[in-house]
Design an enzyme around this catalytic site. Structure first.
Site, short mmCIF file in Angstrom:
data_model
loop_
_atom_site.label_atom_id
_atom_site.label_comp_id
_atom_site.label_asym_id
_atom_site.label_seq_id
_atom_site.Cartn_x
_atom_site.Cartn_y
_atom_site.Cartn_z
N THR A 84 0.82 -1.21 0.00
CA THR A 84 0.00 0.00 0.00
C THR A 84 0.85 1.26 0.00
OG1 THR A 84 -1.62 -1.23 1.26
CG2 THR A 84 -1.88 1.13 1.23
N THR A 158 2.20 -4.71 4.53
CA THR A 158 2.24 -4.94 5.98
C THR A 158 2.00 -6.38 6.42
OG1 THR A 158 -0.07 -4.28 6.12
CG2 THR A 158 1.57 -2.59 6.56
N ASP A 159 1.27 -7.16 5.60
CA ASP A 159 0.84 -8.48 6.07
C ASP A 159 2.01 -9.38 6.50
OD1 ASP A 159 -1.72 -7.73 5.70
OD2 ASP A 159 -2.19 -9.14 4.08
N LYS A 236 1.75 -8.16 13.49
CA LYS A 236 0.59 -7.39 13.04
C LYS A 236 -0.58 -7.91 13.84
CE LYS A 236 -1.90 -5.91 8.93
NZ LYS A 236 -2.05 -5.95 7.48
#
Lengths: 410, 527
Positions: A84, A158-159, A236
């Protein structure tokens, strides 16, 4: 009647839809329908056979794949892997422009002009499509920038950011400059985006004296504070919040609040030692999440042919006694089993309950409070770079802060 | 979480979508085959996420009016924004209670020819939707953004809640723009004045002006500027450049603005000659006194000069809002298409399958609504039409929900409230009346009791509870009246002729003789 020729993406058109004249820009077009951005700003989708294009004009689109800035004397290397944070969609033309287009950066990141940076762009990779080979590529780029004394900022989805961070952490025995992974939970076209502040903070963190791999993300949902978290101790914890990343029981390595940064002294400073870069990774590994429905054959299917299996067990590190048999069989064939906990805090202890003691007898290695994901990556590193007889000892020793000697608070 | 944009939105509200499609059908629009939500960036604070979700449902419709058909450009389904509660110099307070509620935006092409026509269009569009019961109760459940243009750019006026305000605000806006046209012509002769704000120094050290003293206490400093050749155009009949500039100071967080055309006033008198001297004002020069925080001086100075340029060029396009006094003030520049992004979190939705269902709930046309309302609530056709044409249907339904008496509700809305407003000298809101009705302990409330309660509450300033206590003390309850009349009916000595005096002898409390007579007759002659 539909248009004689296909109007292309980014083309400005006048058209008639069910008797109504309208104008707009073609956002996308396929065999079924047009997606058009009207001059009012609204997008509409209309079937191909119901619109008649009366005028069309190609508009000049500056595809800002503006040459990523290269600077010989850069202090920071920015590596864009995708995710992103790394891209910005121009919704008028549909073109994807890198978020570090100097214009956009200058407008949104107040401190950017006080840094000299160099940008490397990889083909965009979604976080979930990351592979050990890509970790190694990134590792090589980090090595190069370390050799010339540059900090590294890695823009990353980010995952699976924590996996990449762990991989990089284990690849380098020491670091000359900080290595910072930065992502965003919200794309840069939303007012709530965290991309710019995270990047602003990452730039600040790139100058601090921490020779570790960190993850740089919002520490609250307000656009005011960012933390640099130790890569091997970070998870996360939320699928969408901007402050999704936490490192339970470990305070942030550094914080950036309202424009000023502070460093936690309990971190490894930058080193002048050899980097000792070891990029090799063992890929015959598996992470098995135990659950009450797991049958011996399920367990075997997930573990067969693997050199190392990290089990995420229940509580202090348990699996059903039904699995003892396949565990024993596979161990005989050379698979190493290690135990971590599914709990979000605390450590495994195979001495407390009889199941744990039985697992110890079967050769399962307890990995303390190491996160299952970190343990998997560490096992890949250790198996590929250390002699067989050192495997167990290395796995249970603390290499990069991945194992805590004591838990402070949860 | 969704309101803070911390998680993706939930699925679209199908019920709202169905109603929007039905409205699209009702307004003769071409309903889209797909619905694609956009994020409209709104950064004034009225949306916690910084954007508003909106999608086009239908385009190209029309509605008939007495002046001919008016084209409907588009019907959009949106998430409503927050309601502004209070605005200070630097702080705006919003209420979140409206945020995210489905909102239909219906926009028309510039086919409306007069303020009266605008009102008719709004009635014709809105009333059937109210009658269909699709609107929540409340003063701001229908709002009009009035767009106005007389050749000087499009002005969008927000915050127009009452139909009766449309005419008023258009009239105001028309006069405002005509006035500014004169000012522009004036400036073209005398030259465009430049505002340079300088510190007022010691001029106001011992000022008698409370306005200025308060403003300084709040941390503002006082600046002054000359306005070359502008004496007499700041506030002089229809020439009102002063208000334009004052609105800008307020909109950009300043304390306030005063100017030479309105002075001496506000306790400022002796200072005037000092100001003129300090600024080197000639007789035909005007001056401004502006209070603001020093850090916003440059911003406000720039904005004031832009405003003068705007008037000079007569490009007046912007978003304005309607004030309580019927005037309008600057809110923000007009939005452009650039602030729209596709809502990537919501898939494009095929709505063709919903058309049939929507067709079934399509609102009835205005004439049908009038007769339907008349027969359903037992009110006259004429009352029904007045209620609907005046945009009072929502108020009527709210009242009726509480008192369950159509003709009394109509009477309250059409007569009692206006009369009480007149008598009390202030405009009584239906919301206040609802509050009064909510605490009513009366069973069988009648017109006299209601009127008395209104008087006690709105004129004698009794609390709602006290007002009803007063009504109870003076008026007989419906139940007591009926048992009294039952007794009377069983008494052979009582006839229609002596009923009322006999009843008066039986109770000290007031009652409605007509009602009593009717009850008596019914008991005596049940067939």
């Amino acid at each position: 009647m539909s248009s004689d020729r296909l109007s292309e993406q980014g083309e400005k058109i006048k058209f008639i839809y069910k008797g109504i004249e309208m104008s707009g820009i073609v956002v996308s077009h396929d065999s079924r329908q047009f997606n058009i951005k009207l001059s009012s700003g609204y997008n509409i989708s209309v079937p191909n056979d119901s619109i008649e294009i009366t005028e069309s004009e190609r508009i000049q689109v500056s595809h800002q794949h503006s040459s990523p800035s290269h600077d010989q004397d850069a202090e920071v290397e920015i590596i864009a892997t995708g995710g992103t944070i790394a891209s910005r969609v121009d919704y008028i033309t549909g073109a994807v422009t890198p978020v570090f287009d100097p214009g956009i950066l200058g407008e949104n990141i107040p401190n950017i002009n006080s840094f000299r940076y160099d940008v490397k762009i990889m083909d965009p990779i979604l976080s979930e499509n990351m592979t050990p080979e890509i970790w190694q590529n990134i590792g090589n780029m980090v090595k190069e920038s370390q050799m010339v004394g540059r900090s590294t900022i890695i823009l990353h989805g980010t995952d699976t950011m924590a996996y990449t961070a762990s991989a990089l952490a284990f690849m380098f025995r020491s670091l000359h400059r900080p290595v910072i992974l930065v992502g965003s939970q919200r794309s840069s076209d939303r007012p709530s985006t965290d991309a710019f502040l995270n990047l602003e903070a990452a730039l600040e963190f790139s100058r601090i004296n921490i020779g570790e791999v960190g993850i740089c993300m919002h520490s609250s949902i307000s656009d005011t504070s960012v933390s640099l978290l130790r890569g091997v101790r970070t998870r996360k914890m939320h699928s969408s919040r901007r402050d999704a990343f936490r490192s339970p029981s470990v305070p942030p390595m550094a914080s950036y609040v309202n424009g000023s940064s502070s460093v936690n002294p309990d971190t490894t400073p930058c080193s002048t030692d050899s980097l000792d870069f070891k990029p090799s990774l063992e890929k015959k590994v598996s992470l098995v999440y135990f659950h009450p429905m797991m049958e011996p054959e399920d367990f075997s299917a997930l573990s067969e042919g693997k050199k190392i299996v990290v089990i995420a067990g229940t509580g202090m590190g348990h699996v059903s006694s039904k699995l003892f048999e396949p565990l024993k069989e596979l161990s005989k064939e050379g698979t190493r089993f290690m135990m971590t906990t599914q709990c979000l805090g605390g450590r495994v202890d195979l001495d407390v309950y009889s199941t744990g003691r039985r697992l110890t007898e079967l050769g399962v290695i307890p990995l303390g409070d190491m996160f299952p994901e970190t343990a998997l990556v560490k096992a890949m590193h250790v198996a590929a770079n250390y002699p067989e007889e050192k495997f167990r000892e290395t796995m249970i020793s603390n290499m990069r802060g991945e194992i805590l000697s004591r838990e402070v608070e949860f | 979480m969704v309101d803070a944009d911390e998680e993706p939105p939930k699925e679209i509200n199908r019920n709202a979508l169905k109603k929007a499609i039905a409205t699209s059908i009702y307004l003769n629009c071409i309903t889209m085959k797909n619905v694609q939500f956009m994020r409209k960036i709104v950064v004034d604070g009225s949306n916690t996420s910084g954007f508003q979700r909106t999608a086009i449902i239908g385009i190209g419709g029309k509605i008939d009016t007495r002046e001919g058909p008016v084209r409907i450009s588009a019907i959009c389904l949106e998430e409503d924004s927050c309601r502004k509660i209070e605005q200070d110099a630097n702080i705006v307070e919003y209420s979140l209670d409206r945020l995210g509620i489905p909102l239909m935006e219906i926009s028309t092409e510039p086919d409306i020819i007069s303020p009266q026509h605008a009102r008719e269009v709004a009635e014709n569009i809105g009333s059937p939707l109210i009658a269909a019961g699709w609107l929540r109760k409340g003063a701001d459940s229908i709002r009009q953004d009035v767009n106005f243009s007389m050749g000087y750019g499009r002005v969008e006026i927000k915050g127009v809640q009452k139909l009766s305000d449309i005419e008023q605000c258009l009239k105001y806006e028309m006069e405002r723009q005509q006035g500014l046209g004169k000012i522009s012509a004036f400036m073209r002769k005398t030259g465009i004045p430049e505002i340079t704000l300088i510190e007022s120094g010691d001029i106001f050290f011992e000022t008698a002006s409370n306005v200025l003293k308060r403003s300084m206490k709040a941390g503002n400093s006082i600046y002054i500027s000359r306005l070359k050749g502008c004496a007499g155009i700041l506030k002089n009949k229809d020439l009102r450049l002063g208000k334009e500039l004052s609105d800008i100071v307020k909109a950009f967080g300043g304390g306030g603005l005063m100017h030479s055309d309105e002075l001496p006033a506000f306790g400022i008198d002796d200072e005037i000659s000092n100001i003129r001297e300090k600024l080197g004002c000639a007789d035909n020069d005007a001056f401004l006194i502006v209070t603001l925080k020093p850090e916003s001086k440059n911003l406000i100075e720039n904005e004031l000069n832009s405003r003068i340029a705007k008037v000079y060029n007569m490009d007046l396009s912007e978003t304005r809002y309607l004030n309580a006094d019927g005037s309008t003030s600057f809110l923000r520049p007009l939005p452009g298409g650039a602030r729209m992004y596709p809502e990537t979190d919501v898939p494009i939705l095929d709505i063709v399958t919903m058309m049939e269902e929507a067709e079934r709930i399509k609102p009835a046309p205005l004439e049908e609504v009038i007769s339907e309302t008349s027969s359903r609530y037992g009110i006259s056709q004429q009352d029904s039409e007045t209620i609907i044409r005046k945009g009072l249907l929502n108020d009527f339904l709210s009242v009726n929900e509480l008192i369950g008496n159509g003709s009394l509700s109509a009477r309250l809305i059409l007569h009692i409230i206006p009369e009480s407003s007149k008598a009390s000298g202030r405009e009584i809101q239906v919301g206040d009346v609802l509050h009064l009705l909510q605490v009513s302990a009366m069973d069988g409330l009648d017109r006299d009791g209601l009127e008395y309660a209104m008087k006690l509450h709105f004129i004698d300033n009794f609390s709602p509870e006290k007002a009803w206590d007063g009504v109870k003390k003076s008026f007989i309850s419906a139940r007591d009246l009926s048992s009294l009349i039952e007794r009377a009916a069983n008494n052979p000595e009582i006839t229609e002729k002596n009923l009322i005096p006999r009843l008066r002898a039986m109770t000290e409390k007031k009652f409605n003789p007509a009602v009593a007579m009717e009850m008596f007759r019914k008991l005596r002659n049940p067939y």
